[in-house]
Write a protein that holds these residues in place. Structure first.
Motif, PDB file in Angstrom:
ATOM      1  N   PHE A 107      15.792   1.058 -20.849  1.00 13.55           N
ATOM      2  CA  PHE A 107      15.467   1.363 -19.457  1.00 13.55           C
ATOM      3  C   PHE A 107      15.493   2.883 -19.312  1.00 13.55           C
ATOM      4  CE2 PHE A 107      16.817   1.764 -14.906  1.00 13.55           C
ATOM      5  CZ  PHE A 107      15.747   1.099 -14.322  1.00 13.55           C
ATOM      6  N   THR A 108      14.482   3.526 -19.868  1.00 16.09           N
ATOM      7  CA  THR A 108      14.507   4.983 -20.019  1.00 16.09           C
ATOM      8  C   THR A 108      13.180   5.600 -19.573  1.00 16.09           C
ATOM      9  OG1 THR A 108      13.728   4.823 -22.324  1.00 16.09           O
ATOM     10  CG2 THR A 108      16.114   4.832 -21.970  1.00 16.09           C
ATOM     11  N   LEU A 109      13.226   6.912 -19.406  1.00 16.10           N
ATOM     12  CA  LEU A 109      12.029   7.678 -19.055  1.00 16.10           C
ATOM     13  C   LEU A 109      11.989   8.944 -19.889  1.00 16.10           C
ATOM     14  CD1 LEU A 109       9.569   8.411 -17.280  1.00 16.10           C
ATOM     15  CD2 LEU A 109      11.169   9.427 -15.650  1.00 16.10           C
ATOM     16  N   LEU A 135      14.758  14.200 -15.331  1.00 18.35           N
ATOM     17  CA  LEU A 135      13.335  14.445 -15.065  1.00 18.35           C
ATOM     18  C   LEU A 135      13.137  15.703 -14.247  1.00 18.35           C
ATOM     19  CD1 LEU A 135      10.335  13.374 -14.989  1.00 18.35           C
ATOM     20  CD2 LEU A 135      10.968  12.307 -12.808  1.00 18.35           C
ATOM     21  N   LEU A 136      13.855  15.837 -13.148  1.00 18.80           N
ATOM     22  CA  LEU A 136      13.649  16.974 -12.250  1.00 18.80           C
ATOM     23  C   LEU A 136      14.084  18.287 -12.885  1.00 18.80           C
ATOM     24  CD1 LEU A 136      14.820  15.267  -8.947  1.00 18.80           C
ATOM     25  CD2 LEU A 136      12.466  15.817  -9.603  1.00 18.80           C
ATOM     26  N   ALA A 137      15.083  18.260 -13.756  1.00 20.50           N
ATOM     27  CA  ALA A 137      15.541  19.483 -14.418  1.00 20.50           C
ATOM     28  C   ALA A 137      14.588  19.937 -15.515  1.00 20.50           C
ATOM     29  CB  ALA A 137      16.936  19.264 -15.001  1.00 20.50           C
ATOM     30  N   ARG A 138      13.967  18.995 -16.194  1.00 17.18           N
ATOM     31  CA  ARG A 138      13.155  19.336 -17.373  1.00 17.18           C
ATOM     32  C   ARG A 138      11.675  19.478 -17.078  1.00 17.18           C
ATOM     33  NH1 ARG A 138      15.513  15.644 -22.373  1.00 17.18           N
ATOM     34  NH2 ARG A 138      17.698  16.354 -22.265  1.00 17.18           N
ATOM     35  N   GLY A 213       5.523   5.597 -12.821  1.00 15.83           N
ATOM     36  CA  GLY A 213       6.505   4.647 -13.315  1.00 15.83           C
ATOM     37  C   GLY A 213       7.468   4.231 -12.233  1.00 15.83           C
ATOM     38  N   TRP A 214       7.715   2.921 -12.124  1.00 17.69           N
ATOM     39  CA  TRP A 214       8.669   2.364 -11.170  1.00 17.69           C
ATOM     40  C   TRP A 214       9.891   1.873 -11.931  1.00 17.69           C
ATOM     41  CZ3 TRP A 214       8.005   2.190  -5.851  1.00 17.69           C
ATOM     42  CH2 TRP A 214       6.724   2.503  -5.371  1.00 17.69           C
TER      43      TRP A 214
END
Length: 352
Positions: A107-109, A135-138, A213-214
């Motif tokens: 369960f990853t992104l 996500l928001l940091a990278r 992606g949800w």
């Protein structure tokens, strides 16, 4: 392989009346082994009255760099009658050691530009917090919408961490909070986030068709309702990722199929294979564990997916499956803890 290491507890932080965050210290020589993707989980184990208890908890801290993490942080919510969660809330202190399996889970992104969204309930915020913060940091070209449901404000886990994300990324992080048992002074009316409500709500919040992606995480009812709502709104199944945190006994269905009188399981694990008889009524995982105690597992309830294996040959029936997505079962993966032989010979590969 189910590799466990003892990790010291650096801190125990009370989040709500019924939840805590545990921070674990990772020594330098083990940091490469505990490198994790955003959204993965840890399995903790403990001997209680001579019985080994294993429980899976998602990592809430952001994914580390290539050097691996110096600490790991997980959220634990008390479950009625839960042996490990009761221990975590009432007995674990800083300075204790816990047996911790290396990170696992799909369960990853992988951070990439685009719009992403999550619908979570209760402790389902835990892996999504890691996903959103990483996500928001990278990825400066990424945005994230978090839709979370909790019973009351006082029962909401990681309030400060989510508020911090909003402060650091005000233009790229959207937060929508719904309380099922308490009215808010501002925002959405109270009530459950069921399929009907989500079908009407989601298009008003964000461009549903543009979401790359949800991520759905929480109790079975919430996740299944959200999945059906997204299907009604035309979202492709490949864009929906889900992880179940809790399944009530009444929600579980068990399949049945005739079992052979005698059956054998052949399993490959960490590069080594073997063949063993399957006793009447036992799962393939239990048959493997009698001979290979290093086989990976955690919940044994068809929820966490730790025991996922590739079905090389033969046929099995799974009692329950709340962990594998349709694409995985279509590709030939099964949950060993829920699988029983239908043919006399079954072959599994835990290494794929």
């Amino acid at each position: 392989m189910a590799r466990f290491h003892p990790l010291p507890v650096a801190a125990v932080e009370r989040l709500t009346d019924d939840s805590v965050a545990l921070t674990l210290t990772v020594p330098p020589e083990l940091r490469a082994e505990y490198r994790h993707a955003p959204g993965q989980h840890l399995t903790l184990r403990r001997l209680m009255d001579g019985e080994e208890i294993r429980r899976t908890y998602s990592i809430c801290s952001p994914a580390p760099g290539p050097e691996g993490p110096s600490t790991l942080r997980v959220g634990v919510r008390l479950v009625d009658g839960g042996a490990f969660s009761t221990y975590a809330l009432k007995e674990i202190n800083a300075g204790d050691e816990l047996e911790v399996m290396v990170p696992a889970g799909r369960f990853t992104l992988d951070p990439a530009p685009g719009m992403y969204a999550a619908i979570v309930g209760g402790s389902g915020i835990t892996p999504v917090l890691s996903i959103a913060s990483t996500l928001l940091a990278r990825e400066p070209e990424a945005r994230f919408c978090l839709i979370r449901s909790d019973r009351t404000a006082a029962s909401t886990m990681f309030l400060e961490e989510v508020a911090d994300l909003k402060d650091r990324h005000p233009e790229r992080f959207q937060l929508v909070t719904v309380l099922s048992r308490e009215e808010q002074q501002a925002g959405l009316p109270s009530g459950r986030l069921d399929q009907e409500r989500l079908t009407g709500l989601l298009p008003a919040l964000l461009p549903v068709g543009s979401v790359a992606g949800w991520f759905l995480c929480g109790p079975l009812g919430l996740v299944r309702g959200a999945e059906r709502a997204l299907g009604e709104l035309g979202v492709a199944r490949a864009r929906i990722h889900q992880e179940i945190f809790h399944v009530d006994a009444g929600e579980a269905t068990v399949t049945t199929a005739a079992a052979p009188a005698h059956s054998t399981v052949t399993a490959r694990l960490d590069g080594r294979g073997g063949s063993w008889p399957v006793q009447d009524g036992e799962s393939l995982l239990d048959a493997v564990l009698r001979n290979r105690p290093d086989a990976p597992y955690a919940c044994k309830g068809g929820v966490c997916g730790t025991c996922r294996a590739f079905l090389v040959s033969g046929e099995v029936r799974m009692d329950r499956n709340f962990a594998l997505e349709t694409e995985e079962t279509d590709a030939g993966y099964v949950l060993a803890c829920q699988s029983h032989p239908v043919t006399e010979k079954v072959e599994l590969d835990f290494d794929r």
